[in-house]
Write a protein that holds these residues in place. Sequence first.
Motif, short mmCIF file in Angstrom:
data_model
loop_
_atom_site.label_atom_id
_atom_site.label_comp_id
_atom_site.label_asym_id
_atom_site.label_seq_id
_atom_site.Cartn_x
_atom_site.Cartn_y
_atom_site.Cartn_z
N VAL A 21 32.88 24.55 38.15
CA VAL A 21 32.99 25.86 38.82
C VAL A 21 34.42 26.08 39.29
O VAL A 21 34.99 25.25 40.01
N VAL A 22 35.00 27.19 38.89
CA VAL A 22 36.34 27.56 39.34
C VAL A 22 36.18 28.53 40.51
O VAL A 22 35.85 29.71 40.32
N ALA A 23 36.40 28.06 41.74
CA ALA A 23 36.22 28.89 42.93
C ALA A 23 37.45 29.74 43.19
O ALA A 23 37.33 30.88 43.67
N VAL A 24 38.62 29.21 42.92
CA VAL A 24 39.89 29.94 43.10
C VAL A 24 40.67 29.79 41.79
O VAL A 24 40.89 28.68 41.32
N ASP A 25 41.10 30.93 41.25
CA ASP A 25 41.60 30.93 39.87
C ASP A 25 43.00 31.56 39.78
O ASP A 25 43.18 32.66 39.29
N GLY A 26 44.00 30.85 40.34
CA GLY A 26 45.38 31.29 40.18
C GLY A 26 45.83 32.36 41.15
O GLY A 26 46.50 33.32 40.77
N ILE A 27 45.48 32.20 42.43
CA ILE A 27 45.83 33.21 43.44
C ILE A 27 47.27 33.03 43.93
O ILE A 27 47.73 31.92 44.18
N ASP A 28 47.98 34.15 44.06
CA ASP A 28 49.31 34.21 44.67
C ASP A 28 49.21 35.04 45.95
O ASP A 28 48.58 36.10 45.96
N LEU A 29 49.85 34.56 47.04
CA LEU A 29 49.86 35.29 48.30
C LEU A 29 51.22 35.15 48.97
O LEU A 29 51.77 34.05 49.02
N LYS A 209 35.62 36.70 42.11
CA LYS A 209 35.57 35.65 41.09
C LYS A 209 36.84 34.80 41.08
O LYS A 209 37.34 34.40 40.03
N GLY A 210 37.35 34.54 42.29
CA GLY A 210 38.49 33.65 42.43
C GLY A 210 39.84 34.25 42.09
O GLY A 210 40.84 33.54 42.09
N ARG A 211 39.88 35.56 41.84
CA ARG A 211 41.14 36.20 41.47
C ARG A 211 41.42 37.41 42.36
O ARG A 211 40.50 38.02 42.88
N VAL A 212 42.70 37.74 42.50
CA VAL A 212 43.09 38.92 43.25
C VAL A 212 42.87 40.16 42.38
O VAL A 212 43.44 40.26 41.28
N MET A 213 42.04 41.08 42.89
CA MET A 213 41.77 42.32 42.16
C MET A 213 42.82 43.38 42.45
O MET A 213 43.27 44.10 41.57
N THR A 214 43.18 43.51 43.74
CA THR A 214 44.20 44.47 44.14
C THR A 214 44.69 44.09 45.52
O THR A 214 44.05 43.31 46.23
#
Length: 316
Positions: A21-29, A209-214
Motif C-alpha cells: 500500500v502506497v499511503a504517500v506518493d511523492g508529496i512536495d510541501l 490517494k497520497g498525492r497533492v491534487m491542488t
Amino acid sequence: MTSPDELAIEVKGLVKRFGDVVAVDGIDLDIRRGECVGLLGPNGAGKTTTVEILEGLQEPTSGHVRLLGLDWKRSATQLRQRIGLTLQETRLVEHLTVEETVKMFASFYPRPLPVEELIGMVQLGEKRGARVGKLSGGQRQRLALALGLAGDPDLFFLDEPTTGLDPQSRRALWDVVVALKARGRTVVLTTHYMDEAEVLCDRLVIIDKGRVMTRGTPGEIIASLGADQVIELEADPALDLERLRPLPAVVSAQRHADRLSLRVKELHVALPSVLREVELSGARLRHLSTRRSTLDDVFIGLTGRSLREGTEEKAA
C-alpha cells in the motif's frame, strides 16, 4: 521564490509504503514560517501519515523532510523542544487534575509557557482543580491543546482537532490558532470542516490517494472551479443531466443520489433557464436551493466524491 531560511517545513518527494500500500506518493510541501496551512482530504487520503512523518512519529520510505531548518535524524532532541502537536486522541492520567497535568507537561521543556497562561488560553480556568477523568470530551480536547502548547512551540501540528467537539470548544480552539498566528508561529492543520479551513488557513493543500491534487489560498482554490454559485435541486421524475449541462452559465452538473448539483457562473442567468427546463420536462420540483461554492465543491470537482466520504484506514 521562498528562500530556505523562510521555510518552517520543506518536503521533497515524500513517499511512505505499508507493504504493497502506497499511503504517500511523492508529496512536495513548502510551508513558510508564520502561516497556517491546512491539509485536506478524505479518510485514507494520506494526510495523517504525512503529518505523522513531519512530527517524527513515522519514518518515510523515501524523500527529504526538514523542519525549522533541521531534520529528525540529526536533530531529534532540538525538534522535540520546538514543535507541539495535538493528536486525534490523547490518553491522559485520569486521576490527575487539570493543573497537575499541565504542570507535568510544562516540566518537560526548557522554556515552557506559564501554567496559568496555558490554562487560560484554552478556557479551563474553572476546571483547574477538576480531575481529568471527570472532564467532558470537549474539555479533554482543550486540555490536550494546552499540553501541546506547553513548550511554546515554533511549529504546531493539529490533526483533526475539533472532530466531535461542541461549538464552544471549536471556537475556543480557533481563537488559540488565531493567537498563535499573531505571534508568528507556524500551524499545520488537518480537518474535514470546510468552514474551519476557510477561516483559519492562509493556504490549503488538498490530498487524495497520497498525492497533492491542488494547492493555494482558500479563495484561489474555490475560484479554480470557475463557478461562484451552486444550484441544488430534486425533481420527480429525475431530470436529464445532459439537458442541464448546456444551459446558459452552467459550468458543470452532477448527480448525488436523488439530488442534482449544478455549479454556475452567474446565478441570475442560470436559475431561470434551469426552472424553464424543469417546466418543459413536466417534472415536479421537490427541492431547490442555492449557495456559494465551497471547498467541498472543489474536491467533488476534482475526484467526484466529498471530502467527508470514505472510511478511515490504517494508512489514513
